[in-house]
Design an enzyme around this catalytic site. Structure first.
Site, PDB file in Angstrom:
ATOM      1  N   SER A 143      -4.317  14.864   3.397  1.00  0.00           N
ATOM      2  CA  SER A 143      -3.241  16.021   3.850  1.00  0.00           C
ATOM      3  C   SER A 143      -2.798  16.695   2.577  1.00  0.00           C
ATOM      4  CB  SER A 143      -2.231  15.461   4.514  1.00  0.00           C
ATOM      5  OG  SER A 143      -1.372  16.553   4.871  1.00  0.00           O
ATOM      6  N   TYR A 156       4.980   9.505   5.474  1.00  0.00           N
ATOM      7  CA  TYR A 156       3.665  10.304   5.537  1.00  0.00           C
ATOM      8  C   TYR A 156       3.259  10.799   4.327  1.00  0.00           C
ATOM      9  CZ  TYR A 156       0.094  13.382   7.747  1.00  0.00           C
ATOM     10  OH  TYR A 156      -0.941  13.970   7.816  1.00  0.00           O
TER      11      TYR A 156
HETATM   12  N1  LIG Z   1      -2.892  18.118  12.617  1.00  0.00           N
HETATM   13  C1  LIG Z   1      -2.548  18.247  11.636  1.00  0.00           C
HETATM   14  O1  LIG Z   1      -1.857  19.435  11.187  1.00  0.00           O
HETATM   15  C2  LIG Z   1      -2.904  17.599  10.075  1.00  0.00           C
HETATM   16  C3  LIG Z   1      -2.841  18.284   8.958  1.00  0.00           C
HETATM   17  C4  LIG Z   1      -3.132  17.450   7.651  1.00  0.00           C
HETATM   18  C5  LIG Z   1      -3.770  16.368   8.185  1.00  0.00           C
HETATM   19  N2  LIG Z   1      -3.996  16.026   9.281  1.00  0.00           N
HETATM   20  C6  LIG Z   1      -4.606  14.539   9.089  1.00  0.00           C
HETATM   21  O2  LIG Z   1      -5.857  14.551  10.216  1.00  0.00           O
HETATM   22  C7  LIG Z   1      -5.988  13.443  10.761  1.00  0.00           C
HETATM   23  C8  LIG Z   1      -6.100  13.399  12.385  1.00  0.00           C
HETATM   24  O3  LIG Z   1      -4.999  14.164  12.718  1.00  0.00           O
HETATM   25  P1  LIG Z   1      -4.652  14.697  13.761  1.00  0.00           P
HETATM   26  O4  LIG Z   1      -3.614  15.782  14.019  1.00  0.00           O
HETATM   27  O5  LIG Z   1      -5.873  14.871  14.671  1.00  0.00           O
HETATM   28  O6  LIG Z   1      -3.739  13.558  14.581  1.00  0.00           O
HETATM   29  P2  LIG Z   1      -3.627  12.932  16.174  1.00  0.00           P
HETATM   30  O7  LIG Z   1      -3.888  14.103  17.262  1.00  0.00           O
HETATM   31  O8  LIG Z   1      -2.145  12.205  16.369  1.00  0.00           O
HETATM   32  O9  LIG Z   1      -4.762  11.812  16.352  1.00  0.00           O
HETATM   33  C9  LIG Z   1      -4.623  10.652  15.758  1.00  0.00           C
HETATM   34  C10 LIG Z   1      -5.854   9.794  16.058  1.00  0.00           C
HETATM   35  O10 LIG Z   1      -5.692   8.366  15.286  1.00  0.00           O
HETATM   36  C11 LIG Z   1      -5.579   7.487  16.338  1.00  0.00           C
HETATM   37  N3  LIG Z   1      -4.643   6.457  16.104  1.00  0.00           N
HETATM   38  C12 LIG Z   1      -3.428   6.627  15.675  1.00  0.00           C
HETATM   39  N4  LIG Z   1      -3.164   5.052  15.385  1.00  0.00           N
HETATM   40  C13 LIG Z   1      -4.049   4.293  15.486  1.00  0.00           C
HETATM   41  C14 LIG Z   1      -4.177   2.841  15.342  1.00  0.00           C
HETATM   42  N5  LIG Z   1      -3.206   2.127  15.009  1.00  0.00           N
HETATM   43  N6  LIG Z   1      -5.385   2.374  15.629  1.00  0.00           N
HETATM   44  C15 LIG Z   1      -6.374   3.165  15.935  1.00  0.00           C
HETATM   45  N7  LIG Z   1      -6.598   4.596  15.954  1.00  0.00           N
HETATM   46  C16 LIG Z   1      -5.331   5.057  15.962  1.00  0.00           C
HETATM   47  C17 LIG Z   1      -5.262   8.209  17.586  1.00  0.00           C
HETATM   48  O11 LIG Z   1      -5.647   7.595  18.882  1.00  0.00           O
HETATM   49  P3  LIG Z   1      -4.711   6.504  19.726  1.00  0.00           P
HETATM   50  O12 LIG Z   1      -3.460   6.853  19.901  1.00  0.00           O
HETATM   51  O13 LIG Z   1      -5.548   6.437  21.154  1.00  0.00           O
HETATM   52  O14 LIG Z   1      -5.001   5.189  18.881  1.00  0.00           O
HETATM   53  C18 LIG Z   1      -5.798   9.569  17.705  1.00  0.00           C
HETATM   54  O15 LIG Z   1      -7.108   9.579  17.913  1.00  0.00           O
HETATM   55  C19 LIG Z   1      -4.840  12.557  10.315  1.00  0.00           C
HETATM   56  O16 LIG Z   1      -5.557  11.739   9.214  1.00  0.00           O
HETATM   57  C20 LIG Z   1      -3.860  13.572   9.695  1.00  0.00           C
HETATM   58  O17 LIG Z   1      -2.865  12.827   8.756  1.00  0.00           O
HETATM   59  C21 LIG Z   1      -3.805  16.671  10.253  1.00  0.00           C
END
Ligand SMILES: NC(=O)c1ccc[n+]([C@@H]2O[C@H](COP(=O)([O-])OP(=O)(O)OC[C@H]3O[C@@H](n4cnc5c(N)ncnc54)[C@H](OP(=O)(O)O)[C@@H]3O)[C@@H](O)[C@H]2O)c1
Length: 276
Positions: A143, A156
């Site tokens: 990120s 984070y």
């Molecule tokens: N969205 C943004 O604006 C943004 C920006 C920069 C970077 N990112 C990065 O992009 C990636 C995806 O983010 P997102 O926004 O799609 O997040 P999200 O919607 O919160 O999804 C997170 C995913 O991780 C899984 N997860 C969380 N804890 C877990 C655990 N203990 N074991 C197994 N699975 C787990 C969740 O599924 P379960 O809850 O079913 O386990 C879900 O599938 C992350 O690395 C995040 O840091 C996101």
């Protein structure tokens, strides 16, 4: 190095999340075998149906990645169900916005385990076979919060900075092998964890789509890219400025309203937790 993803076996963590689902779809369109991992079986079943509908092979494994001691069992399950792994995409993460002084051991541990230690340990588990088979790729979804400390989101930020530096180091260690390492650094994305906290994006930060992150991930693998920033040109300039003068970059962050935004996100997250 991997040029074509077709027919490759890809382990994708956090496949059921906002961005994860888009990466799973992009992999399915490339005709990869997608091994999706996250905790919720119901959400994994949705991914399973989507991947299969796109004509690709899908395997789903519900697993809590914070159970580091159980990772070898996950490794065995992957091996039994999918055979040897060609590509690992460490995408799962959690985020709790709050003032550092109010943070708890449980929240901090959960972020560091999920966002940093789990990718490290899962990679340590799957890497030897990639080296042995003479082909492989690791992608770490980091990120822009790992490029400059983000106020009211410090743990984070620390987890993502750790992921970036670890990726950078192992990429150099593996340069003599056929295993590539890429990190993807998205800024604000119109899906997943940012969208859920329902706040507007700070001025000039820009917002990317989850499809852009998925496309960047596919291209990073195909072209063995070390780092891909998915965000505005302004953010790229800002992170260059950060290297020269962190104080000046702090002033830009204040002007953009990053701290205020995260205070608001923290408030919204607390409110949502109370409702659940
Ligand atoms: N969205 C943004 O604006 C943004 C920006 C920069 C970077 N990112 C990065 O992009 C990636 C995806 O983010 P997102 O926004 O799609 O997040 P999200 O919607 O919160 O999804 C997170 C995913 O991780 C899984 N997860 C969380 N804890 C877990 C655990 N203990 N074991 C197994 N699975 C787990 C969740 O599924 P379960 O809850 O079913 O386990 C879900 O599938 C992350 O690395 C995040 O840091 C996101």
């Amino acid at each position: 190095m991997i040029q074509s993803i077709a027919g490759k076996t890809v382990v994708l963590t956090g496949a059921s999340g906002g961005i994860g689902l888009y990466i799973a779809r992009a992999l399915a369109k490339e005709q990869a075998t997608v091994v999706s991992i996250s905790r919720s079986i119901q959400r994994l079943e949705t991914v399973d149906a989507e991947v299969k509908a796109l004509g690709s092979k899908s395997i789903i494994i519900p697993f809590d990645l914070t159970n580091l001691q159980e990772l070898p069992v996950l490794g065995q399950q992957i091996n039994q169900l999918a055979g040897s792994v060609d590509i690992l995409i460490n995408n799962a993460a959690v985020e709790t916005c709050q003032a550092f002084k109010n943070s708890s051991l449980a929240d901090n541990q959960s972020m560091l385990l999920t966002n940093l230690q789990a990718p490290i340990e899962l990679t340590r588990l799957l890497l030897p076979n990639m080296i042995r088979q003479g082909i492989g790729h690791i992608v770490n979804i980091a990120s822009l919060a790992g490029k400059k400390g983000t106020p009211y989101n410090s743990i984070y930020s620390a987890s993502k900075a750790g992921l970036i530096m670890w990726s950078d180091a192992i990429r150099q260690e593996l340069s003599g092998t056929q295993v590539g390492v890429s990190m993807i650094c998205p800024g604000y994305v119109s899906a997943g964890m940012f969208l859920r906290t329902t706040v507007p994006v700070p001025k000039f930060a820009g917002i990317s789509t989850p499809s852009e992150v998925a496309i960047a991930t596919i291209k990073a693998i195909q072209h063995n890219k070390a780092e891909v920033i998915v965000g505005s040109s302004f953010s790229r300039i800002l992170y260059a400025v950060e290297q020269l003068s962190p104080e000046f970059a702090d002033a830009i962050y204040r002007w953009m309203g990053v701290a205020k935004l995260n205070q608001k996100r923290a408030e919204n997250q607390r409110h949502t937790e109370k409702l659940v």
